[in-house]
Enzyme design. Structure first.
Site, PDB file in Angstrom:
ATOM      1  N   TYR A  89     -21.643 -44.833 -29.262  1.00  0.00           N
ATOM      2  CA  TYR A  89     -20.996 -43.646 -28.682  1.00  0.00           C
ATOM      3  C   TYR A  89     -19.554 -43.556 -29.177  1.00  0.00           C
ATOM      4  O   TYR A  89     -19.107 -42.503 -29.656  1.00  0.00           O
ATOM      5  CB  TYR A  89     -21.043 -43.750 -27.151  1.00  0.00           C
ATOM      6  CG  TYR A  89     -20.608 -42.506 -26.413  1.00  0.00           C
ATOM      7  CD1 TYR A  89     -21.497 -41.450 -26.207  1.00  0.00           C
ATOM      8  CD2 TYR A  89     -19.325 -42.385 -25.891  1.00  0.00           C
ATOM      9  CE1 TYR A  89     -21.116 -40.306 -25.507  1.00  0.00           C
ATOM     10  CE2 TYR A  89     -18.924 -41.259 -25.198  1.00  0.00           C
ATOM     11  CZ  TYR A  89     -19.829 -40.224 -25.000  1.00  0.00           C
ATOM     12  OH  TYR A  89     -19.437 -39.095 -24.308  1.00  0.00           O
TER      13      TYR A  89
ATOM     14  N   SER B  79     -14.688 -36.933 -26.903  1.00  0.00           N
ATOM     15  CA  SER B  79     -14.550 -37.694 -25.655  1.00  0.00           C
ATOM     16  C   SER B  79     -13.223 -38.432 -25.738  1.00  0.00           C
ATOM     17  O   SER B  79     -12.660 -38.584 -26.833  1.00  0.00           O
ATOM     18  CB  SER B  79     -15.694 -38.710 -25.570  1.00  0.00           C
ATOM     19  OG  SER B  79     -15.437 -39.688 -24.584  1.00  0.00           O
TER      20      SER B  79
HETATM   21  P1  NAD Z   1     -25.775 -33.806 -19.728  1.00  0.00           P
HETATM   22  O1  NAD Z   1     -26.742 -34.928 -19.749  1.00  0.00           O
HETATM   23  O2  NAD Z   1     -25.488 -33.115 -18.453  1.00  0.00           O
HETATM   24  O3  NAD Z   1     -26.205 -32.689 -20.787  1.00  0.00           O
HETATM   25  C1  NAD Z   1     -26.574 -33.022 -22.098  1.00  0.00           C
HETATM   26  C2  NAD Z   1     -27.563 -31.987 -22.607  1.00  0.00           C
HETATM   27  O4  NAD Z   1     -27.866 -32.309 -23.976  1.00  0.00           O
HETATM   28  C3  NAD Z   1     -28.910 -31.979 -21.848  1.00  0.00           C
HETATM   29  O5  NAD Z   1     -29.235 -30.665 -21.467  1.00  0.00           O
HETATM   30  C4  NAD Z   1     -29.898 -32.533 -22.869  1.00  0.00           C
HETATM   31  O6  NAD Z   1     -31.215 -31.978 -22.740  1.00  0.00           O
HETATM   32  C5  NAD Z   1     -29.250 -32.108 -24.184  1.00  0.00           C
HETATM   33  N1  NAD Z   1     -29.720 -32.904 -25.327  1.00  0.00           N
HETATM   34  C6  NAD Z   1     -29.869 -34.236 -25.410  1.00  0.00           C
HETATM   35  N2  NAD Z   1     -30.347 -34.573 -26.607  1.00  0.00           N
HETATM   36  C7  NAD Z   1     -30.479 -33.420 -27.316  1.00  0.00           C
HETATM   37  C8  NAD Z   1     -30.917 -33.115 -28.633  1.00  0.00           C
HETATM   38  N3  NAD Z   1     -31.344 -34.068 -29.470  1.00  0.00           N
HETATM   39  N4  NAD Z   1     -30.919 -31.819 -29.023  1.00  0.00           N
HETATM   40  C9  NAD Z   1     -30.524 -30.833 -28.178  1.00  0.00           C
HETATM   41  N5  NAD Z   1     -30.104 -31.067 -26.926  1.00  0.00           N
HETATM   42  C10 NAD Z   1     -30.091 -32.345 -26.497  1.00  0.00           C
HETATM   43  O7  NAD Z   1     -24.446 -34.405 -20.374  1.00  0.00           O
HETATM   44  P2  NAD Z   1     -22.922 -33.906 -20.398  1.00  0.00           P
HETATM   45  O8  NAD Z   1     -22.138 -34.925 -19.659  1.00  0.00           O
HETATM   46  O9  NAD Z   1     -22.789 -32.491 -20.068  1.00  0.00           O
HETATM   47  O10 NAD Z   1     -22.608 -34.153 -21.947  1.00  0.00           O
HETATM   48  C11 NAD Z   1     -22.366 -33.114 -22.878  1.00  0.00           C
HETATM   49  C12 NAD Z   1     -21.464 -33.656 -23.983  1.00  0.00           C
HETATM   50  O11 NAD Z   1     -20.209 -34.033 -23.417  1.00  0.00           O
HETATM   51  C13 NAD Z   1     -22.013 -34.896 -24.692  1.00  0.00           C
HETATM   52  O12 NAD Z   1     -21.754 -34.797 -26.079  1.00  0.00           O
HETATM   53  C14 NAD Z   1     -21.200 -36.019 -24.098  1.00  0.00           C
HETATM   54  O13 NAD Z   1     -21.084 -37.125 -24.951  1.00  0.00           O
HETATM   55  C15 NAD Z   1     -19.871 -35.320 -23.891  1.00  0.00           C
HETATM   56  N6  NAD Z   1     -18.982 -35.945 -22.915  1.00  0.00           N
HETATM   57  C16 NAD Z   1     -19.387 -36.130 -21.636  1.00  0.00           C
HETATM   58  C17 NAD Z   1     -18.508 -36.746 -20.757  1.00  0.00           C
HETATM   59  C18 NAD Z   1     -18.879 -36.984 -19.315  1.00  0.00           C
HETATM   60  O14 NAD Z   1     -18.162 -37.761 -18.655  1.00  0.00           O
HETATM   61  N7  NAD Z   1     -19.926 -36.388 -18.795  1.00  0.00           N
HETATM   62  C19 NAD Z   1     -17.247 -37.152 -21.175  1.00  0.00           C
HETATM   63  C20 NAD Z   1     -16.876 -36.943 -22.506  1.00  0.00           C
HETATM   64  C21 NAD Z   1     -17.756 -36.336 -23.361  1.00  0.00           C
END
Ligand code: NAD
Length: 261
Positions: free
Chosen positions: A156, A143
């Site tokens: 985080y 991130s």
């Molecule tokens: P999201 O909530 O859309 O998807 C996350 C997925 O992870 C979900 O399907 C959930 O069921 C799954 N999950 C949660 N806990 C789990 C576990 N213990 N084992 C297996 N699966 C699990 O979120 P997203 O925004 O797509 O996030 C994905 C990644 O991107 C994360 O690591 C997040 O920190 C990172 N990220 C997101 C953003 C943003 O702005 N959305 C920015 C930077 C980084």
């Protein structure tokens, strides 16, 4: 066009958001995909969408904090799809609170998903990729918070910074087996993970949701625009299809200029 024909990718947290988009992009580029998620129904549905579009995918139930589940799920992907070339450690959640109000259990939960999950998936992937030095590409979903800090996000930010260290060690150890390890660092992307935070941050800071978006989430971008799941998926495609270890141990930020390395 960057292609992944004949490759097998396991993507954690791919039932939703960024992971789901990477799965779709990789499938279109010719890879077979294992969609591993805590949400098994979501993983199966995402896999079915890819299959309906002419691609190859399976859903796998996996809690990335569970050692046996990660090892078993990885073995299953190898068995069903015939190998493992790309591992994307993407599963994640967000919990926002000031440090003084943070429950220790929530701190541990965050570190378990983001850090233990990255370690366990890396170890499981390496054990397959090391065989015959076949190699592969491991990618962590970092991130901008791998490089910057924000209030309310202590575990985080700590975990996302930690991924950089893990990636560098894994890149050094993996090199002789042709394994590359990199980190993608997105800015804010409007997935369920972020939609949930907008009202939470508004309540914590006593501001409107619009102000959370303008004065916190997009404040430091060059153009006030959210990063998209497609932006991140294209970066993941670039990293996975890159042909040499010229790119290993790196982090690539995709954030409309919020963070500049
Ligand atoms: P999201 O909530 O859309 O998807 C996350 C997925 O992870 C979900 O399907 C959930 O069921 C799954 N999950 C949660 N806990 C789990 C576990 N213990 N084992 C297996 N699966 C699990 O979120 P997203 O925004 O797509 O996030 C994905 C990644 O991107 C994360 O690591 C997040 O920190 C990172 N990220 C997101 C953003 C943003 O702005 N959305 C920015 C930077 C980084």
């Amino acid at each position: 066009m960057m292609r992944l024909d004949g490759k097998v990718a396991l993507i954690t947290g791919a039932a939703s958001g960024i992971g789901k988009s990477i799965a779709e992009t990789y499938a279109k580029a010719g890879a077979a995909i294992a969609i591993a998620d805590l949400n098994q129904a979501g993983a199966d549905a995402a896999a079915a969408e890819i299959v309906a579009a002419g691609g190859k995918a399976i859903g796998i139930a996996m809690d990335v904090t569970n050692e046996a589940a990660v090892d078993k799920g990885t073995d299953l992907a190898v068995e069903k799809l015939g190998g493992l070339d790309i591992m994307i450690s993407n599963a994640g959640i967000q919990i926002v609170k000031p440090i003084v109000e943070f429950a220790f259990a929530d701190w541990r939960k965050m570190l378990a998903i983001h850090m233990d999950g990255a370690f366990l998936t890396t170890r499981a992937a390496m054990r397959h990729m090391y065989k015959d030095k076949k190699g592969g590409s491991i990618i962590y979903m970092g991130s901008v918070h791998s490089h910057e800090a924000s209030k309310l996000k202590a575990p985080y930010v700590a975990a996302k910074h930690g991924l950089l260290g893990l990636a560098r060690v894994a890149a050094k150890e993996g090199a002789e087996y042709n394994v590359r390890v990199n980190v993608i660092c997105p800015g804010f992307v409007r997935t369920p993970l972020v939609e949930k935070q907008i009202p939470e941050q508004a309540a914590q800071f006593g501001i409107t949701e619009e102000q959370v978006i303008k004065t916190i989430m997009l404040k430091e971008t060059v153009d006030g625009i959210f990063t998209t799941v497609e932006d991140v998926a294209q970066t993941a495609l670039f990293l996975a299809s890159f042909p040499s270890a010229a790119l290993t141990g790196q982090s690539i930020t995709v954030s409309h200029g919020w963070h500049m390395q």
